[in-house]
Each structure stands twice: as C-alpha cells, then as structure tokens.
Design a protein around this motif. Structure first.
Motif, short mmCIF file in Angstrom:
data_model
loop_
_atom_site.label_atom_id
_atom_site.label_comp_id
_atom_site.label_asym_id
_atom_site.label_seq_id
_atom_site.Cartn_x
_atom_site.Cartn_y
_atom_site.Cartn_z
N VAL A 112 22.25 47.32 74.42
CA VAL A 112 21.34 48.34 73.90
C VAL A 112 20.93 49.23 75.07
N VAL A 113 20.77 50.53 74.83
CA VAL A 113 20.41 51.46 75.91
C VAL A 113 19.15 52.23 75.52
N SER A 114 18.11 52.14 76.33
CA SER A 114 16.93 52.98 76.19
C SER A 114 17.13 54.23 77.03
N VAL A 115 17.16 55.40 76.39
CA VAL A 115 17.51 56.63 77.12
C VAL A 115 16.31 57.29 77.78
N HIS A 116 15.10 56.96 77.37
CA HIS A 116 13.87 57.42 78.04
C HIS A 116 13.83 58.93 78.28
N GLY A 117 14.18 59.70 77.28
CA GLY A 117 14.08 61.14 77.39
C GLY A 117 15.15 61.81 78.22
N MET A 118 16.13 61.06 78.71
CA MET A 118 17.12 61.60 79.63
C MET A 118 18.24 62.36 78.94
N LEU A 119 18.21 62.43 77.60
CA LEU A 119 19.17 63.26 76.87
C LEU A 119 18.49 64.47 76.22
N LEU A 152 12.48 56.94 71.61
CA LEU A 152 11.05 56.68 71.56
C LEU A 152 10.34 57.35 70.39
N ASN A 153 11.00 58.33 69.78
CA ASN A 153 10.38 59.08 68.69
C ASN A 153 11.46 59.87 67.96
N ASP A 154 11.06 60.54 66.90
CA ASP A 154 12.03 61.29 66.09
C ASP A 154 12.65 62.45 66.87
N GLU A 155 11.85 63.08 67.75
CA GLU A 155 12.38 64.19 68.54
C GLU A 155 13.49 63.71 69.47
N GLU A 156 13.31 62.53 70.06
CA GLU A 156 14.35 62.01 70.94
C GLU A 156 15.58 61.58 70.13
N TYR A 157 15.36 61.07 68.93
CA TYR A 157 16.49 60.76 68.05
C TYR A 157 17.32 62.02 67.79
N CYS A 170 17.72 53.19 67.22
CA CYS A 170 16.43 52.67 66.76
C CYS A 170 15.33 53.55 67.35
N VAL A 171 14.35 53.88 66.53
CA VAL A 171 13.21 54.67 66.98
C VAL A 171 12.02 53.73 67.10
N VAL A 172 11.70 53.38 68.34
CA VAL A 172 10.62 52.44 68.64
C VAL A 172 9.82 53.04 69.80
N PRO A 173 8.53 53.30 69.62
CA PRO A 173 7.77 53.98 70.66
C PRO A 173 7.42 53.08 71.83
N GLY A 286 10.10 61.89 77.47
CA GLY A 286 10.59 61.01 76.44
C GLY A 286 9.43 60.74 75.50
N LEU A 287 8.57 59.81 75.90
CA LEU A 287 7.29 59.59 75.25
C LEU A 287 6.32 59.23 76.36
N PRO A 288 5.42 60.13 76.72
CA PRO A 288 4.62 59.95 77.94
C PRO A 288 3.56 58.87 77.80
N MET A 289 3.66 57.88 78.66
CA MET A 289 2.68 56.80 78.68
C MET A 289 1.28 57.31 78.96
#
Length: 387
Positions: A112-119, A152-157, A170-173, A286-289
């Motif tokens: 599984v790969v978490s892209v963290h806003g990098m796309l 992390l969210n629909d926008e990143e999807y 998967c969209v998981v914040p 991505g989704l800012p902490m």
C-alpha cells in the motif's frame, strides 16, 4: 496481520508526514489483531525523535549518497527479514519505493502506498523533469502495482486519478490527538515582548515557498492589523527563512512579525493554546496536520482550498483565502471584521469536526479494514474506490 511500515524519515525532518505516519503506526499497534514493525532511514533528527515512536521500536538504517534519494544498501534485506503480510510505504520519489518494489517481487505480497499530497498538481510540477525521470524508472510501476493507494481526502483522490492511475484508492484522513488540560508553559512569543492583551495569528509548519509565507508577509504589510502579531513557527527548508526575514525587515514588519523557529511537544501545545487564530496560506497540501491541530485547540482558521479540508469551509470552521497577497489580505480583513464570539463559534465548529472524523483510534480501525481487504480477509470498505 503483520504489517511493515516503510518510511524515508523517522523524524521531524519529514514535516507533517512524521506525525501522520508515527501516530497511525502507534494507533494500529494498539489494535489487538495488528502487528506493526517500522523500518526507516536515518537522518540528522532521527536520534532526537526516535523515542517519540514508543512503544514501537523502529529499525533505523543508514544511507549512502545524496540524502534526497535515500539509498540504503541493507534496506531490501531488512524488509524481507520482517516476514510481513503487507508493506505500507509512506511518500514517493525515493529509494524506499525501489526497495518496496523489490520486496513485492520477492514475496509476491501486496503493498500500500500513502502519497501524502505528492501527486497534487503543484507538487508534481515542482522539479517536474526530475519526477518524470523517476516516474519512468520506478515510481509509476510502484503506483500501478500497489494493491491500494492511500489518499487523505477526496481532492487527493481526484489528483491521483488525474495523474492517470487506475489503482484502487482508499480515502482515509490524518488525525490528531485531542489536547487535554491547558499547558503550564507561557506562549513562545512572550519572549519577543508581545504585549499582554495583543492578539496573535499563528502559522506553524515547514518554512518553504509552497506554504505561501512570502504572500502572507505581503498581505500583512497591506492590512497592518492593529493590535495583532504574526507568529511564524517552523523549521527552515532550503534557506527560505532568511528570505522571509529579509522581506519582513524591508517592509518594516519586525515589530509585528516574529520568527520563533521550530517548537515541539509542550512548546507547540502552548503556541496553539495561546494563539487567537491560525493561518495556512499554502499552495499545495495533502491534508495538513497543523490545521487539524488548530481545530483541536478550538482556533478559527484561515486556509486556502489547496489545504484539501473543504468541510472546514462548509461547516464554518474556516475562512477561505487565495494564496496571493491580495487574497490573504482579503481573508485577514474578513477575520478582523468578526467579533470574539464569532471567532469562538468558528473554533468550536473546528473542534467538533476533529472529534467527529479526525481522531487516531477511529482512523486506525478504518485502515485495518483496508488492510484486511487487501489481504483478502474482508469485504471492500466503503472508503475504497476502485473506479
């Protein structure tokens, strides 16, 4: 279910990704049927931050060559030695992706790969030609062969789909820990002589051009908010802090703008607790902490749509600003026009959002269901999109 978490950084040097991957790993570890092992690369902050992973004890590997690539000759064998059912890779574009692909090829097990806003488009266009080469060499293969990508969210999807990838997503914040009692520490800007009773607008994050701080300083000069100070807390990235300090000096803002360096733990908590509002004028996230943390402390927030937390606008927990000097100035004006009671109401709405959707135990349970689906042990969760 044995899962290996693979990350190119185990420390604050990764910015908000550090908090996200660390707290997700710890929350997963607390679930009775999930075994977590963490493998990461050493950087200059690893020794200081490794205790924060407790009760987990990450395996730390040295690197050779350019730090931006993160080559570690022992990484593949270390991953194979974990005998994991599943590999969860955080972040893109580095040698950790190469190692994940080699692990997958050797084990025939999923990753599984978490892209963290990098796309996101801004991130992809930054150093675009380098990422095109890396994509052709290995990154695109990893993203296409992954059992699931983590947005992390629909926008990143949508950004993942716009990039041309058809891999399940998967969209998981991200999440935050809800603060407890008020910290004993004084606010960090007290040491700069900010008068008691003056209000503070807080920025907290990496000092990088994508965060929109240059535009924020230009907006601050335009508005000149009486009785307000801007506290900038964060770590310098590539010498950008010196550029910002020069800008503030040339604009005559040094008595109202304070560069306080990085703050962690109780010092960071004191900054959030004593601030009056929070701002993130970012060009890409991505989704800012930091926004989630600000809401957890009941702060009204100014942020750009690029922060990918549109529910904050819909609920009234945040004001939308554009990442330009005029756009930020307009947002500051709207904030200053509001009453204290209206600020407090915004903050309460932000806290309610966090309690409803952004605490780590519930996020870990959702991610566990994603892992089960990837391993063929459970149905596809509602958060997974295959179209």
């Amino acid at each position: 279910m044995k899962t290996t978490i693979l990350t190119p950084s185990l420390s604050r040097q990764a910015g908000g990704i550090f908090e996200a991957e660390r707290r997700l790993s710890q929350a997963l570890h607390r679930l009775p049927d999930v075994e977590i092992e963490v493998v990461g690369l050493r950087d200059e902050k690893t020794t200081a931050d490794l205790p924060d992973w407790a009760p987990l004890t990450p395996t730390v590997l040295p690197t050779w060559g350019p730090e931006a690539f993160g080559y570690s000759p022992d990484l593949v064998n270390t991953l194979l030695g974990t005998d994991a059912d599943l590999l969860h890779l955080h972040a893109l574009w580095m040698y950790t992706t190469v190692a994940a692909l080699q692990w997958r090829r050797a084990t025939q097990r999923p990753h599984v790969v978490s892209v963290h806003g990098m796309l996101d488009s801004w991130a992809v266009n930054n150093a675009e030609w380098k990422k095109q080469i890396v994509g052709w060499l290995y990154e695109h293969r990893s993203l296409r062969q992954a059992a699931c990508l983590h947005a992390l969210n629909d926008e990143e999807y949508e950004a993942i789909r716009d990039y041309g990838l058809e891999t399940p997503v998967c969209v998981v914040p991200n999440g935050v820990d809800l603060p407890g009692t008020a910290p004993d520490r004084a606010p960090p800007w007290a040491e700069t002589g900010v008068p008691e009773g003056d209000r503070v607008l807080l920025f907290l994050g990496r000092l990088h051009p994508k965060k929109g701080l240059s535009e924020l300083l230009a907006a601050w000069e335009k508005v000149e908010p009486n009785g307000w100070h801007l506290a900038i807390i964060g770590w310098d990235d590539g010498g950008h802090e010196a550029v910002l300090q020069d800008q503030a000096t040339e604009a005559g803002l040094t008595d109202r703008v304070h560069f306080l360096g990085p703050r962690f733990g109780e010092e960071k908590g004191a900054a959030f607790h004593h601030a009056d509002a929070f701002i993130l004028p970012s060009h890409s996230e991505g989704l800012p902490m930091a926004v989630l943390e600000a809401w957890s402390y009941r702060l009204p927030v100014l942020m750009t749509p690029a922060c990918n937390l549109s529910e904050g606008f819909r609920s009234g927990a945040a004001l939308s600003i554009e990442p330009s000097a005029q756009g930020i100035a307009d947002g500051l004006g709207r904030l200053l026009d509001r009453t204290f009671d209206e600020w407090r109401e915004m903050g309460e709405k932000g806290r309610a959002l966090v309690e409803q959707s952004y605490t780590w135990p519930q996020i870990a349970r959702t991610m566990r269901e994603v892992y089960r689906w990837v391993l063929g042990e459970g149905p596809r969760p509602d958060c997974v999109y295959v179209d």
